[in-house]
Each structure stands twice: as C-alpha cells, then as structure tokens.
Design an enzyme around this catalytic site. Structure first.
Site, PDB file in Angstrom:
ATOM      1  N   ARG A   2      16.118  10.769  20.518  1.00  0.00           N
ATOM      2  CA  ARG A   2      15.367  11.900  19.983  1.00  0.00           C
ATOM      3  C   ARG A   2      13.917  11.840  20.482  1.00  0.00           C
ATOM      4  O   ARG A   2      13.320  10.794  20.592  1.00  0.00           O
ATOM      5  CB  ARG A   2      15.389  11.821  18.459  1.00  0.00           C
ATOM      6  CG  ARG A   2      14.731  12.954  17.784  1.00  0.00           C
ATOM      7  CD  ARG A   2      15.246  13.013  16.385  1.00  0.00           C
ATOM      8  NE  ARG A   2      15.193  11.716  15.758  1.00  0.00           N
ATOM      9  CZ  ARG A   2      14.127  11.235  15.140  1.00  0.00           C
ATOM     10  NH1 ARG A   2      13.035  11.944  15.064  1.00  0.00           N
ATOM     11  NH2 ARG A   2      14.154  10.056  14.585  1.00  0.00           N
ATOM     12  N   ARG A   6       7.224  14.098  21.284  1.00  0.00           N
ATOM     13  CA  ARG A   6       7.041  14.666  22.626  1.00  0.00           C
ATOM     14  C   ARG A   6       5.897  14.038  23.400  1.00  0.00           C
ATOM     15  O   ARG A   6       4.763  14.503  23.359  1.00  0.00           O
ATOM     16  CB  ARG A   6       6.842  16.171  22.510  1.00  0.00           C
ATOM     17  CG  ARG A   6       8.085  16.883  22.021  1.00  0.00           C
ATOM     18  CD  ARG A   6       9.075  17.014  23.121  1.00  0.00           C
ATOM     19  NE  ARG A   6      10.398  17.371  22.586  1.00  0.00           N
ATOM     20  CZ  ARG A   6      11.460  17.569  23.344  1.00  0.00           C
ATOM     21  NH1 ARG A   6      11.369  17.444  24.647  1.00  0.00           N
ATOM     22  NH2 ARG A   6      12.610  17.847  22.810  1.00  0.00           N
ATOM     23  N   ARG A  15       3.077  23.552  26.041  1.00  0.00           N
ATOM     24  CA  ARG A  15       2.683  23.848  24.654  1.00  0.00           C
ATOM     25  C   ARG A  15       1.240  24.355  24.542  1.00  0.00           C
ATOM     26  O   ARG A  15       0.851  24.831  23.475  1.00  0.00           O
ATOM     27  CB  ARG A  15       2.858  22.589  23.798  1.00  0.00           C
ATOM     28  CG  ARG A  15       4.259  22.348  23.236  1.00  0.00           C
ATOM     29  CD  ARG A  15       4.603  23.297  22.090  1.00  0.00           C
ATOM     30  NE  ARG A  15       3.513  23.483  21.156  1.00  0.00           N
ATOM     31  CZ  ARG A  15       3.211  22.632  20.171  1.00  0.00           C
ATOM     32  NH1 ARG A  15       3.955  21.571  19.972  1.00  0.00           N
ATOM     33  NH2 ARG A  15       2.188  22.854  19.379  1.00  0.00           N
ATOM     34  N   ASP A  51      12.375  22.269  14.548  1.00  0.00           N
ATOM     35  CA  ASP A  51      11.938  21.353  13.497  1.00  0.00           C
ATOM     36  C   ASP A  51      12.767  21.610  12.252  1.00  0.00           C
ATOM     37  O   ASP A  51      13.271  22.719  12.048  1.00  0.00           O
ATOM     38  CB  ASP A  51      10.451  21.512  13.170  1.00  0.00           C
ATOM     39  CG  ASP A  51       9.973  20.353  12.298  1.00  0.00           C
ATOM     40  OD1 ASP A  51       9.714  19.263  12.842  1.00  0.00           O
ATOM     41  OD2 ASP A  51       9.908  20.511  11.060  1.00  0.00           O
ATOM     42  N   TYR A 126       9.481  17.915   1.332  1.00  0.00           N
ATOM     43  CA  TYR A 126       8.362  18.705   1.886  1.00  0.00           C
ATOM     44  C   TYR A 126       7.998  19.860   0.963  1.00  0.00           C
ATOM     45  O   TYR A 126       6.814  20.155   0.758  1.00  0.00           O
ATOM     46  CB  TYR A 126       8.696  19.215   3.289  1.00  0.00           C
ATOM     47  CG  TYR A 126       8.622  18.114   4.317  1.00  0.00           C
ATOM     48  CD1 TYR A 126       7.396  17.558   4.669  1.00  0.00           C
ATOM     49  CD2 TYR A 126       9.771  17.606   4.895  1.00  0.00           C
ATOM     50  CE1 TYR A 126       7.320  16.513   5.586  1.00  0.00           C
ATOM     51  CE2 TYR A 126       9.709  16.571   5.817  1.00  0.00           C
ATOM     52  CZ  TYR A 126       8.476  16.025   6.158  1.00  0.00           C
ATOM     53  OH  TYR A 126       8.404  14.993   7.050  1.00  0.00           O
TER      54      TYR A 126
HETATM   55  O1  1CP Z   1      12.734  16.291  20.651  1.00  0.00           O
HETATM   56  C1  1CP Z   1      12.460  17.168  19.882  1.00  0.00           C
HETATM   57  O2  1CP Z   1      11.502  17.886  19.990  1.00  0.00           O
HETATM   58  C2  1CP Z   1      13.438  17.317  18.779  1.00  0.00           C
HETATM   59  C3  1CP Z   1      12.930  18.233  17.834  1.00  0.00           C
HETATM   60  C4  1CP Z   1      12.454  17.678  16.538  1.00  0.00           C
HETATM   61  C5  1CP Z   1      13.240  17.086  15.562  1.00  0.00           C
HETATM   62  C6  1CP Z   1      14.658  16.615  15.684  1.00  0.00           C
HETATM   63  C7  1CP Z   1      11.162  17.902  16.013  1.00  0.00           C
HETATM   64  C8  1CP Z   1      10.039  18.507  16.741  1.00  0.00           C
HETATM   65  N1  1CP Z   1      11.201  17.551  14.713  1.00  0.00           N
HETATM   66  C9  1CP Z   1      12.440  17.041  14.425  1.00  0.00           C
HETATM   67  C10 1CP Z   1      12.966  16.621  13.148  1.00  0.00           C
HETATM   68  C11 1CP Z   1      12.032  16.321  12.064  1.00  0.00           C
HETATM   69  N2  1CP Z   1      10.879  16.955  11.711  1.00  0.00           N
HETATM   70  C12 1CP Z   1      12.289  15.337  11.100  1.00  0.00           C
HETATM   71  C13 1CP Z   1      13.543  14.526  11.055  1.00  0.00           C
HETATM   72  C14 1CP Z   1      13.532  13.463  12.079  1.00  0.00           C
HETATM   73  C15 1CP Z   1      12.617  12.325  11.766  1.00  0.00           C
HETATM   74  O3  1CP Z   1      12.935  11.607  10.825  1.00  0.00           O
HETATM   75  O4  1CP Z   1      11.618  12.205  12.459  1.00  0.00           O
HETATM   76  C16 1CP Z   1      11.231  15.326  10.197  1.00  0.00           C
HETATM   77  C17 1CP Z   1      11.055  14.425   9.026  1.00  0.00           C
HETATM   78  C18 1CP Z   1      10.344  16.363  10.578  1.00  0.00           C
HETATM   79  C19 1CP Z   1       9.103  16.794   9.919  1.00  0.00           C
HETATM   80  C20 1CP Z   1       7.970  16.734  10.850  1.00  0.00           C
HETATM   81  N3  1CP Z   1       7.695  17.710  11.783  1.00  0.00           N
HETATM   82  C21 1CP Z   1       7.050  15.685  11.031  1.00  0.00           C
HETATM   83  C22 1CP Z   1       6.998  14.407  10.213  1.00  0.00           C
HETATM   84  C23 1CP Z   1       5.905  14.465   9.200  1.00  0.00           C
HETATM   85  C24 1CP Z   1       5.991  13.336   8.160  1.00  0.00           C
HETATM   86  O5  1CP Z   1       6.414  13.603   7.034  1.00  0.00           O
HETATM   87  O6  1CP Z   1       5.624  12.195   8.511  1.00  0.00           O
HETATM   88  C25 1CP Z   1       6.185  16.062  12.079  1.00  0.00           C
HETATM   89  C26 1CP Z   1       5.028  15.298  12.623  1.00  0.00           C
HETATM   90  C27 1CP Z   1       6.611  17.345  12.532  1.00  0.00           C
HETATM   91  C28 1CP Z   1       6.054  18.130  13.657  1.00  0.00           C
HETATM   92  C29 1CP Z   1       6.874  18.075  14.892  1.00  0.00           C
HETATM   93  N4  1CP Z   1       8.240  18.323  14.946  1.00  0.00           N
HETATM   94  C30 1CP Z   1       8.675  18.252  16.248  1.00  0.00           C
HETATM   95  C31 1CP Z   1       7.533  17.959  17.071  1.00  0.00           C
HETATM   96  C32 1CP Z   1       7.553  17.869  18.566  1.00  0.00           C
HETATM   97  C33 1CP Z   1       6.428  17.850  16.206  1.00  0.00           C
HETATM   98  C34 1CP Z   1       4.986  17.567  16.596  1.00  0.00           C
HETATM   99  C35 1CP Z   1       4.207  18.829  16.527  1.00  0.00           C
HETATM  100  C36 1CP Z   1       3.603  19.260  17.808  1.00  0.00           C
HETATM  101  O7  1CP Z   1       3.958  18.783  18.898  1.00  0.00           O
HETATM  102  O8  1CP Z   1       2.737  20.150  17.737  1.00  0.00           O
END
Ligand code: 1CP
Length: 319
Positions: A2, A6, A15, A51, A126
């Site tokens: 996963r 990124r 982006r 997400d 969340y």
């Molecule tokens: O490769 C990919 O881009 C896959 C896509 C992906 C996935 C599978 C993203 C993109 N998010 C997720 C799942 C996700 N999102 C989970 C479950 C997986 C895990 O346990 O990590 C969770 C808990 C989230 C919530 C979330 N979204 C967080 C975590 C916050 C916390 O509570 O600590 C964060 C930082 C995000 C933002 C996010 N989601 C994805 C990206 C690339 C980003 C970063 C934002 C950005 O690049 O602007």
C-alpha cells in the site's frame, strides 16, 4: 504494497495545486496516481488511489483531508439526530470511482486492482472524534454510554462501506481490502460486542461477488482470529507479530498479508535486506502470503529502497 502517504516525486508533481479530495474525484488523476507505483516498481497489484473517508464526503459530510493531519470532520457525530440524518450511498454518488476503475482495468491488463473501504469502527472513530485520534476516547465514550446510538451509527457505516465496495467490484476491482486500522484499540470482548456483527455483515455481503476480501488492522494481534471469523479470505498482520506466530493464531484457512515495519525502509541497505528476509522466512510455510509493509509506505521513504525491496521479494519468491 500500500502506498498511502505517496512518497514518489511523480505523485507530488501531479498533485500540485490539487487538494486530496479533489484528486480523489478526478478519474484521470485517480488512474494516473494508482498506476505510478505499478509502473515504477512492478508491484504485483495496484491499490486504488482514494481514501476511506471519500464515501462519507460523497454522501454529504462536511469533512476535509488536511495535509499532514488526515481527515477532519467539521461537526463530530455524537447525537441521535446526526445519525438519523445519515443517508445511504448509491453508485450515482461516486461516478468518478466507476470511471476511474474503468480506465484502470483497461491499463492494468493482468495486474489486479485492489479496491478498499474503511471498516465501520475506523470510520466511526473519525466521525465521532472529528479527526485523527490517539486514544479514541470520544468514540469509546459513545460506544459504552449509548449502545443503541453506537449500533445505529455502525449499521449506517456498514451500509455505506458495503455499497461503496460493491460499486468498486462492479466496476472491475479484483479484490477488496477492508481497513479497520484503529480497531486494535479495543479488547477482544469489546470487538465481539461492538464491532464484529457489523464487520461480519459487511464482509458477508461481499462474499457473493467472489472477489478475495482482505481484512486489515493495526495492533490487532489479539483480534486476528475474530477478524478472520468476520469473513475474511486474507488477514493483514502488522509488524508486531511474526507471520509464523500469526498463522498459529488463525490457522491455515486464510492467507496472511504483511508485515515489514514501514520504518525499516530508513535503515542501511543490508539491514533492509535482513529484515525483508526475516519476513519471507517467517512466511515460508504459510499456505499463502501477500508481502507488504504493515501500515503502508511512509511519505519520506526513498523510492530506490522500495524498488530494491520489490526486487528482493520477486527474486526470492520467483518460481
Ligand atoms: O496508495 C494509495 O494512495 C492508496 C490510497 C489510500 C488508502 C488505502 C489513501 C490515500 N488512504 C488510504 C486508506 C486510509 N486512509 C486509512 C486506512 C489505511 C491505514 O491504516 O493507513 C486510513 C486510516 C486513512 C485516513 C487518513 N487519510 C490518514 C490517517 C490519519 C490518522 O488518523 O493518522 C491520512 C494521513 C489520510 C490522508 C491520505 N490518504 C491517502 C493519502 C495519499 C493521504 C495523504 C494526503 C495527501 O497526499 O495530500
């Protein structure tokens, strides 16, 4: 593997000037970003760029994904009328997902695409906390204090995530992953009472599609057999538990996914090799294994190190 976080320069480039949620609703960007790690690393599967909170946004929640923070909800959900007001998700709420997956299945050819959704507990966390949380105290307070409200919220989230996963499978996703990232905050007894019936209903609604169902959480060593029983074909294991020990807990009816510590990527090349070997050694006798980084790739990971990890796994597992 996963890619959440990124780490790629080509990701940062596409982006530029686009918020995370905008990027998630543009089929061309979703397809391009999903393909980037497949092109660069030659990984064996792609994971949809999206997400877990996207379907909540799609049905009207006022939420944002704040850079460096994560999902933030304007009006945290803690009252009955807020849960009553939550709608259902239909395919028309997420047309860009169907379109993006159509583009992707054409480009990926034989490489499988993994779709995903948040599990009800992790989404509830969340919504109730209003954002990322260490201790999930508001979520647990609601769960323990008002069990009816808790189950009503979980049932709605189950319907939303199930509908969202069905959209992805109908569009061509060849496997799905249910992320219950924060459920390791619960004891097994609480998991059975407050979470499992919902995750079970969600996963069993996907059984009819025939696609493999991966069930993932962090810090869930004590919950693995229950997460298996919730209806998974693959159970994710984080780095805290060796795969061979996880297998003793879940038996051989499921495949294990895991479990390199994402922080290992920051070590010296020989240390990385040793740690990757340890994961593969621990998986040697498993009936099935999907190699990945326990909790995704950290944003500052060096792409060269990740490429070396993929090469090493491919070399050792080539038939
Ligand atoms: O490769 C990919 O881009 C896959 C896509 C992906 C996935 C599978 C993203 C993109 N998010 C997720 C799942 C996700 N999102 C989970 C479950 C997986 C895990 O346990 O990590 C969770 C808990 C989230 C919530 C979330 N979204 C967080 C975590 C916050 C916390 O509570 O600590 C964060 C930082 C995000 C933002 C996010 N989601 C994805 C990206 C690339 C980003 C970063 C934002 C950005 O690049 O602007």
């Amino acid at each position: 593997m996963r890619q959440a976080g990124r780490s790629l320069p080509e990701y940062r480039k596409v982006r530029e000037g686009t918020t995370m949620l905008e990027a998630c609703t543009r089929p061309d960007l979703v397809a391009e970003i999903t393909m980037q790690p497949v092109r660069r690393y030659g990984v064996d599967a792609a994971i949809l760029f999206s997400d877990i909170v996207l379907p909540l946004k799609a049905i009207g929640f006022d939420l944002d994904i704040v850079p460096g923070v994560g999902p933030v909800v304007a009006d945290p959900v803690r009252r009955h009328e807020q849960v009553d007001a939550m709608g259902e998700l239909t395919p028309a709420d997420v047309p860009y997902i169907t379109e993006a997956i159509g583009l992707l299945t054409a480009e990926l050819a034989a490489t499988p695409l993994i779709g995903f959704a948040g599990a009800p507990f992790t989404l509830a966390s969340y919504l109730v906390e209003g954002g990322p949380s260490k201790n999930h105290e508001n979520t647990k307070a609601l769960m323990y204090s008002d069990e009816n409200l808790w189950h009503a919220l979980m049932a709605k989230l189950t319907d939303i995530s199930a509908a969202y996963l069905h959209v992805q499978v109908a569009a061509g996703a060849s496997a799905i992953q249910l992320f219950d990232s924060w459920v390791g905050a619960l004891s097994a007894v609480d998991y059975v009472r407050y979470v499992m019936p919902h995750s079970q209903r969600l996963l069993s609604s996907l059984a009819e599609t025939g696609v493999p169902r991966i069930h993932f959480g962090v810090n869930t060593g004590e919950l693995l057999p229950l997460m298996r029983d919730a209806g998974a074909d693959v159970v994710g294991v984080d780095y805290r538990l060796a795969l061979a020990d996880a297998a003793k807990r879940v038996g051989d009816s499921v495949v294990l996914q895991g479990n390199l510590d994402p922080a290992v990527i920051f070590s010296s090349p020989s240390a990385v090799r040793t740690q990757v070997d340890a994961v593969l050694d621990s998986a040697r006798d498993l009936p099935g294994h999907i190699f990945n980084l326990g909790h995704g790739v950290l944003p500052t990971s060096d792409p060269e190190v990740l490429a070396a990890v993929v090469r090493q796994v491919h070399e050792r597992t080539a038939r």
